[in-house]
Design a protein around this motif. Structure first.
Motif, PDB file in Angstrom:
ATOM      1  N   THR A 174       4.587   1.201   7.893  1.00  0.00           N
ATOM      2  CA  THR A 174       3.491   0.581   7.148  1.00  0.00           C
ATOM      3  C   THR A 174       2.806   1.551   6.194  1.00  0.00           C
ATOM      4  OG1 THR A 174       1.428  -0.671   7.370  1.00  0.00           O
ATOM      5  CG2 THR A 174       1.852   1.027   9.031  1.00  0.00           C
ATOM      6  N   CYS A 175       2.732   2.829   6.566  1.00  0.00           N
ATOM      7  CA  CYS A 175       2.052   3.808   5.707  1.00  0.00           C
ATOM      8  C   CYS A 175       2.879   4.187   4.479  1.00  0.00           C
ATOM      9  CB  CYS A 175       1.703   5.058   6.510  1.00  0.00           C
ATOM     10  SG  CYS A 175       0.429   4.764   7.756  1.00  0.00           S
ATOM     11  N   SER A 180      -1.052  -0.064   1.228  1.00  0.00           N
ATOM     12  CA  SER A 180      -1.664   0.536   2.409  1.00  0.00           C
ATOM     13  C   SER A 180      -2.126   1.954   2.111  1.00  0.00           C
ATOM     14  CB  SER A 180      -0.664   0.540   3.562  1.00  0.00           C
ATOM     15  OG  SER A 180      -1.204   1.177   4.696  1.00  0.00           O
ATOM     16  N   ASN A 184      -6.256   2.968   1.928  1.00  0.00           N
ATOM     17  CA  ASN A 184      -6.685   3.914   2.959  1.00  0.00           C
ATOM     18  C   ASN A 184      -6.963   5.302   2.404  1.00  0.00           C
ATOM     19  OD1 ASN A 184      -6.537   2.595   5.737  1.00  0.00           O
ATOM     20  ND2 ASN A 184      -4.568   2.012   4.870  1.00  0.00           N
ATOM     21  N   CYS A 190      -3.492   7.359   6.484  1.00  0.00           N
ATOM     22  CA  CYS A 190      -2.968   6.141   7.099  1.00  0.00           C
ATOM     23  C   CYS A 190      -2.261   6.469   8.405  1.00  0.00           C
ATOM     24  CB  CYS A 190      -2.014   5.458   6.116  1.00  0.00           C
ATOM     25  SG  CYS A 190      -1.171   3.992   6.754  1.00  0.00           S
TER      26      CYS A 190
END
Length: 319
Positions: A174-175, A180, A184, A190
């Protein structure tokens, strides 16, 4: 015309005298060759976006270079104008083509047309003619939400296990999704909030590596991370906790294995049904071959300490 510090502003001088100063009215224009000019018509070497046909074969080419202007123009990751513009090379000469509104560049036909289209270097990024905003991406560039990927078959974001990325880069963490990373950027890395353990773990459920909260766990599937909270068990009316790879209510978790468990040991008990000391009325536990199993009484029944089973019309008390 002389360009000054912030690129959009200019001064016009004549015989060493200032005769006019101002700024280009449109955000995509810069002072160039004595007038405000679209950045698409200004060479990259002059802070514009016009590429060079030097070393390129005749034909149609995507704007696949970084914009070089970054966040000032909503292109935080320096992706460039890959969706709404392309250029033609012919005999070393260049022609810039801007896609009409409602269309984006499609690699399969080398033309601008309606509908989403894929990008060659990323499986989660794609061209969307309806996406007209910027930040963190340039106009018409969109990203599928994690863990979805863009399907060239359906022309939309689909679950990753339904998408063939081919040669497009497939991100599993996801990072590594750009939105994202962007949202973040001021809240700490993240990586601190989203464990990367699934990149190396086999499929399955695991205790959350960054949290002491026993109701929080992670699920790994094909090296992707799914983070979940254990739910309330509505049959037992109690919070569940992560235990043996699944969310389990406390009355099914042995007291010998977890401090939050409420299932007694049967190691010194004969086979049979026994009353929970902490829940004497609507449940019991069964001992069979030294193994304990929690049992919930049906609605409107209670554990009968005499007959050692659930029954109706019995008083509830602790034996």
């Amino acid at each position: 015309m002389v360009q000054i510090r912030n690129f959009h502003e200019f001064k016009i001088c004549f015989k060493e005298r200032l005769v006019q100063e101002g700024s280009c009215k449109l955000w995509f224009e810069l002072p160039f060759n004595g007038k405000c000019t679209s950045r698409l018509d200004i060479p990259i070497s002059e802070r514009g976006l016009m590429p060079s046909c030097k070393g390129k074969a005749d034909g149609i080419h995507r704007f696949d270079h970084p914009s070089g202007l970054g966040m000032d123009y909503g292109d935080y990751f320096y992706i460039g104008r890959v969706c709404d513009v392309y250029f033609k090379c012919s005999g070393g000469n260049i022609t810039i083509v801007k896609c009409d509104n409602g269309t984006v560049f499609h690699m399969d036909s080398n033309t601008c047309k309606p509908g989403n289209s894929s990008l060659p270097n990323s499986c989660q990024l794609y061209c969307n003619p309806q996406k007209t905003t910027v930040n963190p991406f340039p106009v018409n560039v969109a990203e599928c939400p994690y863990p979805l990927q863009f399907s060239e078959t359906t022309g939309r974001c689909e679950n990753f296990d339904q998408v063939n990325c081919g040669t497009r880069r497939e991100e599993k963490y996801t990072c590594h999704y750009l939105e994202s990373m962007y949202w973040n950027r001021h809240q700490g890395p993240c990586y601190d909030m989203n464990p990367s353990d699934c990149l190396r773990l086999p499929d399955g459920f695991y205790k959350h590596p960054h949290s002491e909260d026993l109701t929080l766990f992670i699920r790994c599937y094909q090296n992707r991370l799914e983070e979940r909270n254990c739910p309330i068990d509505h049959i037992w009316g109690t919070q569940t906790y992560f235990y043996n790879g699944t969310c389990t209510h406390r009355f099914s978790i042995p007291t010998s294995e977890a401090s939050y468990g409420l299932l007694p040991s049967c190691s010194s008990k004969q086979d049979g049904n026994y009353q929970f000391r902490t829940r004497p009325c609507d449940a019991y536990y069964r001992c069979e071959g030294g193994k304990a199993t929690a049992v919930k009484c049906p609605d409107h029944t209670y554990f009968d300490v005499t007959r050692r089973r659930c029954a109706s019309n019995v008083a509830c008390y602790r034996a």
